[in-house]
Structures are given as structure tokens and as C-alpha cells.
Write an enzyme that holds these catalytic residues in place. Structure first.
Site, PDB file in Angstrom:
ATOM      1  CE  LYS A 146      39.122  63.245  44.554  1.00  0.00           C
ATOM      2  NZ  LYS A 146      37.830  62.886  43.937  1.00  0.00           N
ATOM      3  CE  LYS A 199      39.780  67.008  43.324  1.00  0.00           C
ATOM      4  NZ  LYS A 199      38.645  66.156  43.219  1.00  0.00           N
TER       5      LYS A 199
END
Ligand code: PBG
Ligand code: ZN
Length: 276
Positions: A146, A199
Site C-alpha cells: 500500500k 493499492k
């Protein structure tokens, strides 16, 4: 975000039941509590908004696959993803609260918990807590890779979860760094993650591809709020063909190797795909 709303428990129950009938077979829930505090108590409260929503959706739409985002930032008064003391986010003290959050979500009936706080050891702590509670069948979808991304802006505005001081760069990843992504994914895999997530999605397609090539578990990609907002905004100005751009974007994420795509476009994509 056009077309995206904060929903009450009643509304989310209706919305998910309609989505299921339209072909969307899984959802991920994020909570916006009535009040926020230092220790994010709304995240692991038995009657927390996500816990209530899980029970209610499960009752109305038993076959829906229910995922819960496991983080503290929507519930803390300071907006950070962990416990804060003297201006520092404390990794190890955050693990206990994240594990408690995951446990309460699983007990409410979630099929999948999705830790997104980027604290080191969070997957291991959650796995151990779930196993001790005999909830070994609950899957962990780890936000393994992330990045500290500007693309989360619209989400943070909607969830009122922007950090009150500092930023998330101490725990989220540095965008130019690709090798660190593999170290993060290695750790989550070793700690028992059932699904590895990357992500954001479209500006990190290279990372999705590398994770796909390297691990033998399903790979998820999160097409985040800012990625959705870019397409929506251009479409509202009449500058692009929204449906084609949406499908081409989702196709690129799939082509890079994602088995699972999380997107605010889910309902529109299902509709467009049915026509195609
Ligand atoms: C919680 C979380 C965030 C998002 C998903 N889980 C916000 C953040 O890290 O600031 C972003 C989702 C999106 O932008 O659509 N940590
Ligand atoms: Zn967070």
C-alpha cells in the site's frame, strides 16, 4: 465522489441486496462512527457501525461475501491508522487493537478481514487471534503493498480520516520503491495472508504483475477513490467515453494479473459487461 454515498445500516442492507441481485457477489465495508476517540473504540465495539452492518447484510443477503476493512483511521480522533503517543504512531501497541477489530468483525459474521493499517506484524497478530477464537476459516486479505498515495484523497474526505498532523509516510510505502513492495508482500505471505493486495491499482500495474508472478495466492488490486474520481470528472465534462474508459481501465488491472478487483465502479462494470 459522484455516485458514492455514506449509508446507514438500513440503507447499506438495501443497497447490498440490490447489488447482489445485479451480480455483485462481494462487498467491502468501511465504517464512519458517530464519534471518534484516541483509541478508535468504534472500530472494535460490539455494536460498532460495521459490526451492525455485517449482521444486517448477512441476514438480508446470506450468500453475499462480506469483507471488512480492518483499520483504525476512520475511528481515531487524530486520523492515524494506529495508536499515537507524543506524536508517534506506535506499531506494536496498534497490533492489539487491530486484532481486536478483526476479531469483532469476524464474530459479527465477516467472511474476510482486510487489514489496511500497514503496521508491521498485523497479519500475524490477526491470524493468531482468529485461530485462538476458532475462527480459522476467516480469510485475511492483506493490504500488503500500500503506497503513500495522493489517490486516497476523496476517500479521506468522505471518511473524515485525513491525519490531523503529519502524514502516513512512516507506515505506507514510498511510490518509487518497487523492491520494498516485495519485502512487504513476503512478510504478509509468511504471516499467513490468504490474499495479497496491491493499492492503488492503475499507477502500480508493474507491482501487481510482479506480485502475481511471485506468489501463489490470489492477488487483489484496489482501484481507489482518486482513480475512480479522475474518470468520473472527465466523463462529467464530456471529455471521454466513460463506459469504455472504465472497462479499459479495469481490463488493464486484470491483464496485469489481479484475480480480484476492488472498485467503486463495481455496479456499473457489471452492467456494462452484461451488455458486452
Ligand atoms: C484505511 C484505508 C484507506 C483506504 C482504504 N483503506 C485510506 C488511507 O489509507 O488513507 C483508501 C481507499 C480509497 O482511496 O478508495 N487505511
Ligand atoms: Zn488506516
Amino acid at each position: 465522489m459522484p455516485g458514492v454515498f455514506n449509508l446507514s445500516v438500513d440503507e447499506v442492507t438495501k443497497e447490498t441486496s440490490q447489488a447482489f441481485d445485479a451480480g455483485v457477489k462481494s462487498v467491502i465495508l468501511f465504517g464512519l462512527p458517530e464519534t471518534k476517540d484516541e483509541l478508535a473504540s468504534g472500530a472494535y465495539a460490539d455494536d460498532g457501525v460495521v459490526q451492525q452492518a455485517i449482521r444486517s447484510i448477512r441476514k438480508a443477503t446470506p450468500d453475499m461475501l462480506i469483507m471488512a476493512d480492518t483499520c483504525l483511521c476512520e475511528y481515531t480522533s487524530h486520523g492515524h491508522c494506529g495508536v499515537v503517543r507524543e506524536g508517534e504512531v506506535l506499531n506494536d501497541e496498534s497490533l492489539e487493537l487491530l486484532a481486536r477489530t478483526a476479531l469483532s468483525q469476524a464474530e459479527a459474521g465477516a467472511d474476510v478481514v482486510a487489514p489496511s493499517a500497514m503496521m508491521d506484524g498485523q497479519v500475524g497478530a490477526i491470524r493468531e487471534t482468529l485461530d485462538d477464537a476458532r475462527l480459522e476459516n476467516i480469510a485475511i486479505m492483506a493490504y500488503a503493498v500500500k503506497y503513500a498515495s495522493a489517490f486516497y484523497g476523496p476517500f479521506r474526505e468522505a471518511a473524515d480520516s485525513a491525519p490531523a498532523f503529519g502524514d502516513r509516510r512512516a507506515y505506507q510505502m514510498d511510490p518509487p520503491n518497487a523492491r520494498e513492495a516485495m519485502r512487504e508482500a513476503d512478510l504478509d505471505y509468511a504471516e499467513g495472508a490468504d490474499i495479497l493486495m496491491v493499492k492503488p491499482a492503475t499507477v502500480y500495474l508493474d507491482i501487481i504483475k510482479t506480485v502475481r508472478d511471485r506468489f501463489d495466492v490470489p492477488v487483489a488490486a484496489y482501484h481507489v477513490s482518486g482513480e475512480y474520481a479522475l474518470i468520473k470528472a472527465a466523463a462529467q465534462k464530456g471529455w471521454i467515453d466513460e463506459e469504455r474508459v472504465m472497462l479499459e481501465t479495469l481490463t488493464s488491472i486484470k491483464r496485469a494479473g489481479a484475480d480480484i478487483i476492488l472498485t467503486y465502479y463495481a455496479r456499473e462494470a457489471i452492467k456494462a459487461l452484461a451488455k458486452a
